[in-house]
Design an enzyme around this catalytic site. Structure first.
Site, PDB file in Angstrom:
ATOM      1  N   SER A  35      12.875 -23.072 -30.791  1.00 42.95           N
ATOM      2  CA  SER A  35      12.180 -24.344 -30.990  1.00 42.95           C
ATOM      3  C   SER A  35      11.144 -24.256 -32.112  1.00 42.95           C
ATOM      4  O   SER A  35      10.257 -23.399 -32.096  1.00 42.95           O
ATOM      5  CB  SER A  35      11.465 -24.760 -29.693  1.00 42.95           C
ATOM      6  OG  SER A  35      12.383 -24.978 -28.656  1.00 42.95           O
ATOM      7  N   HIS A  66      16.179 -28.341 -32.172  1.00 45.75           N
ATOM      8  CA  HIS A  66      17.384 -27.513 -32.115  1.00 45.75           C
ATOM      9  C   HIS A  66      18.511 -28.264 -32.827  1.00 45.75           C
ATOM     10  O   HIS A  66      19.134 -29.164 -32.258  1.00 45.75           O
ATOM     11  CB  HIS A  66      17.760 -27.188 -30.667  1.00 45.75           C
ATOM     12  CG  HIS A  66      16.763 -26.317 -29.977  1.00 45.75           C
ATOM     13  ND1 HIS A  66      16.925 -24.946 -29.900  1.00 45.75           N
ATOM     14  CD2 HIS A  66      15.587 -26.605 -29.391  1.00 45.75           C
ATOM     15  CE1 HIS A  66      15.874 -24.433 -29.266  1.00 45.75           C
ATOM     16  NE2 HIS A  66      15.053 -25.420 -28.953  1.00 45.75           N
ATOM     17  N   HIS A  88      19.794 -24.856 -23.641  1.00 45.17           N
ATOM     18  CA  HIS A  88      19.103 -24.173 -22.560  1.00 45.17           C
ATOM     19  C   HIS A  88      19.789 -24.452 -21.230  1.00 45.17           C
ATOM     20  O   HIS A  88      20.490 -25.448 -21.066  1.00 45.17           O
ATOM     21  CB  HIS A  88      17.649 -24.641 -22.478  1.00 45.17           C
ATOM     22  CG  HIS A  88      16.890 -24.522 -23.749  1.00 45.17           C
ATOM     23  ND1 HIS A  88      17.068 -25.401 -24.805  1.00 45.17           N
ATOM     24  CD2 HIS A  88      15.941 -23.626 -24.156  1.00 45.17           C
ATOM     25  CE1 HIS A  88      16.253 -25.057 -25.797  1.00 45.17           C
ATOM     26  NE2 HIS A  88      15.572 -23.983 -25.433  1.00 45.17           N
ATOM     27  N   TYR A  90      18.364 -25.521 -18.669  1.00 44.99           N
ATOM     28  CA  TYR A  90      17.868 -26.754 -18.058  1.00 44.99           C
ATOM     29  C   TYR A  90      18.650 -27.972 -18.553  1.00 44.99           C
ATOM     30  O   TYR A  90      18.516 -29.062 -18.005  1.00 44.99           O
ATOM     31  CB  TYR A  90      16.366 -26.946 -18.271  1.00 44.99           C
ATOM     32  CG  TYR A  90      15.891 -27.037 -19.706  1.00 44.99           C
ATOM     33  CD1 TYR A  90      16.147 -28.157 -20.490  1.00 44.99           C
ATOM     34  CD2 TYR A  90      15.145 -26.004 -20.267  1.00 44.99           C
ATOM     35  CE1 TYR A  90      15.692 -28.246 -21.794  1.00 44.99           C
ATOM     36  CE2 TYR A  90      14.679 -26.080 -21.567  1.00 44.99           C
ATOM     37  CZ  TYR A  90      14.961 -27.200 -22.327  1.00 44.99           C
ATOM     38  OH  TYR A  90      14.522 -27.275 -23.620  1.00 44.99           O
ATOM     39  N   GLU A  91      19.463 -27.797 -19.592  1.00 43.17           N
ATOM     40  CA  GLU A  91      20.296 -28.894 -20.099  1.00 43.17           C
ATOM     41  C   GLU A  91      21.679 -28.927 -19.455  1.00 43.17           C
ATOM     42  O   GLU A  91      22.434 -29.885 -19.651  1.00 43.17           O
ATOM     43  CB  GLU A  91      20.476 -28.761 -21.612  1.00 43.17           C
ATOM     44  CG  GLU A  91      19.189 -28.810 -22.417  1.00 43.17           C
ATOM     45  CD  GLU A  91      19.441 -28.512 -23.889  1.00 43.17           C
ATOM     46  OE1 GLU A  91      20.042 -29.371 -24.562  1.00 43.17           O
ATOM     47  OE2 GLU A  91      19.054 -27.411 -24.347  1.00 43.17           O
ATOM     48  N   ALA A 118      10.147 -20.081 -28.867  1.00 51.14           N
ATOM     49  CA  ALA A 118       8.758 -20.498 -28.702  1.00 51.14           C
ATOM     50  C   ALA A 118       8.347 -20.131 -27.288  1.00 51.14           C
ATOM     51  O   ALA A 118       9.122 -20.327 -26.342  1.00 51.14           O
ATOM     52  CB  ALA A 118       8.626 -21.995 -28.931  1.00 51.14           C
ATOM     53  N   MET A 216      11.779 -20.502 -21.715  1.00 48.50           N
ATOM     54  CA  MET A 216      12.920 -21.050 -20.989  1.00 48.50           C
ATOM     55  C   MET A 216      14.246 -20.674 -21.636  1.00 48.50           C
ATOM     56  O   MET A 216      15.245 -21.381 -21.462  1.00 48.50           O
ATOM     57  CB  MET A 216      12.792 -22.583 -20.912  1.00 48.50           C
ATOM     58  CG  MET A 216      11.509 -23.086 -20.291  1.00 48.50           C
ATOM     59  SD  MET A 216      11.368 -24.892 -20.412  1.00 48.50           S
ATOM     60  CE  MET A 216       9.655 -25.128 -19.896  1.00 48.50           C
ATOM     61  N   SER A 217      14.282 -19.574 -22.382  1.00 46.22           N
ATOM     62  CA  SER A 217      15.506 -19.250 -23.120  1.00 46.22           C
ATOM     63  C   SER A 217      15.633 -17.741 -23.329  1.00 46.22           C
ATOM     64  O   SER A 217      14.960 -16.951 -22.678  1.00 46.22           O
ATOM     65  CB  SER A 217      15.492 -19.950 -24.484  1.00 46.22           C
ATOM     66  OG  SER A 217      14.454 -19.413 -25.308  1.00 46.22           O
ATOM     67  N   ASN A 240       1.473 -21.724 -27.208  1.00 46.41           N
ATOM     68  CA  ASN A 240       0.458 -22.230 -26.265  1.00 46.41           C
ATOM     69  C   ASN A 240       0.055 -21.100 -25.325  1.00 46.41           C
ATOM     70  O   ASN A 240       0.724 -20.066 -25.250  1.00 46.41           O
ATOM     71  CB  ASN A 240       1.009 -23.405 -25.453  1.00 46.41           C
ATOM     72  CG  ASN A 240       2.272 -23.036 -24.688  1.00 46.41           C
ATOM     73  OD1 ASN A 240       3.380 -23.125 -25.219  1.00 46.41           O
ATOM     74  ND2 ASN A 240       2.113 -22.612 -23.441  1.00 46.41           N
ATOM     75  N   HIS A 252       6.343 -30.800 -25.231  1.00 49.04           N
ATOM     76  CA  HIS A 252       7.282 -30.257 -26.211  1.00 49.04           C
ATOM     77  C   HIS A 252       6.785 -30.517 -27.635  1.00 49.04           C
ATOM     78  O   HIS A 252       6.965 -29.677 -28.524  1.00 49.04           O
ATOM     79  CB  HIS A 252       8.665 -30.876 -26.009  1.00 49.04           C
ATOM     80  CG  HIS A 252       9.745 -30.201 -26.813  1.00 49.04           C
ATOM     81  ND1 HIS A 252      10.022 -28.853 -26.698  1.00 49.04           N
ATOM     82  CD2 HIS A 252      10.594 -30.677 -27.766  1.00 49.04           C
ATOM     83  CE1 HIS A 252      11.000 -28.528 -27.528  1.00 49.04           C
ATOM     84  NE2 HIS A 252      11.366 -29.618 -28.187  1.00 49.04           N
TER      85      HIS A 252
END
Length: 277
Positions: A35, A66, A88, A90-91, A118, A216-217, A240, A252
């Site tokens: 990201s 992406h 990801h 989550y998708e 990220a 998350m990846s 962050n 995001h």
């Protein structure tokens, strides 16, 4: 035709398209851009680009930052495959597209996979916009992309991941960062599934486990890559602090904004590192 047979056909067909686009280049290094880090794709010289949707079985990302494009060319003179974006977990609940992407670049001739993402920092000394070399990971996704019948055509049923993130390659990247004067922390990356950001309690839990950054990846790609024999090295761009560790409001858009701040050092690091990977 079974799902596994379809998958094998997709890997073969996508690899053929990648090799055809590469011509005489024969890249041994593939990079996945996370990201906000896709700007590096514009640095690929004499690039030939293929949208993921034109590669059979490839995952098509749905998240901003992406692009979903594979580019073949040279970075700092080195032949590379650049995967600009990822899908990801989550998708989707389907691991096959991600398996197809990783296995296709292996079938096309890649030997090393450079992963980037990220991430949120879990440690006060790892600051926003700095980089972290991934030395190990914790899989808290709630799934493993290799679950289900084993694809014997690609790798063994049980894959050791003691050195999932290759120590020798990591040492080379660390040396390059030192030469370039780039701050590069080292640490453990923990992957949550998302798409919600973690709670402060979950961040404290991850700190207690010994994690240094959260995202998350990257863990799924690493596992698939190690299963099929690719070496893996990875870098997180810190966008962050973990929830509860600062007053910043997580989003995001915030991730993409701060990834852009760290992208300069990330690009300098990769452009130098491709020479030693």
């Amino acid at each position: 035709m079974t799902e596994q047979q379809t998958h094998e056909d997709n890997v073969r067909a996508s690899a053929e398209k990648i090799r055809a686009a590469a011509g005489t280049l024969a890249p041994k290094l593939a990079l996945v851009l996370g990201s906000g880090l896709g700007g590096l794709a514009a640095r690929v010289e004499a690039a030939v680009s293929i949208p993921y949707r034109e590669l059979p079985g490839f995952p098509v990302p749905t998240v901003a930052g992406h692009a979903g494009t594979l580019s073949i060319g040279r970075l700092n003179g080195v032949p590379v495959i650049v995967l600009n974006g990822r899908k990801h977990f989550y998708e989707t609940n389907d691991p096959y597209p991600l398996r197809t992407m990783v296995r296709a670049v292996k079938a096309a001739g890649a030997e090393t996979l450079f992963l980037s993402n990220a991430a949120g920092s879990l440690r006060a000394h790892i600051k926003v916009s700095e980089l972290m070399l991934i030395t190990d990971h914790i899989n808290f996704l709630g799934l493993n992309p290799l679950t289900g019948p084993n694809d014997e055509a690609f790798g063994p049923r049980f894959t050791p991941v003691t050195d999932a993130w290759d120590p020798e390659l990591a040492a080379r990247v660390k040396a390059v960062a030192c030469e370039q004067g780039i701050t590069l922390h080292e640490g453990v990356y923990v992957a949550f599934r998302g798409p919600t950001f973690e709670t402060p309690a979950e961040i404290r839990m991850a700190q207690g486990w010994g994690a240094d950054a959260v995202g998350m990846s990257s863990v799924p790609e690493c596992l698939i890559a190690r299963h099929c024999g690719l070496k893996v090295v990875g870098v997180s761009c810190i966008t962050n602090m973990g929830a509860g560790l600062s007053d910043e409001k997580l989003s995001h858009a915030h991730t993409l904004k701060n990834a852009a701040h760290g992208a300069g050092d990330f690009e300098r690091l990769v452009l130098a590192a491709v020479k030693v990977l």
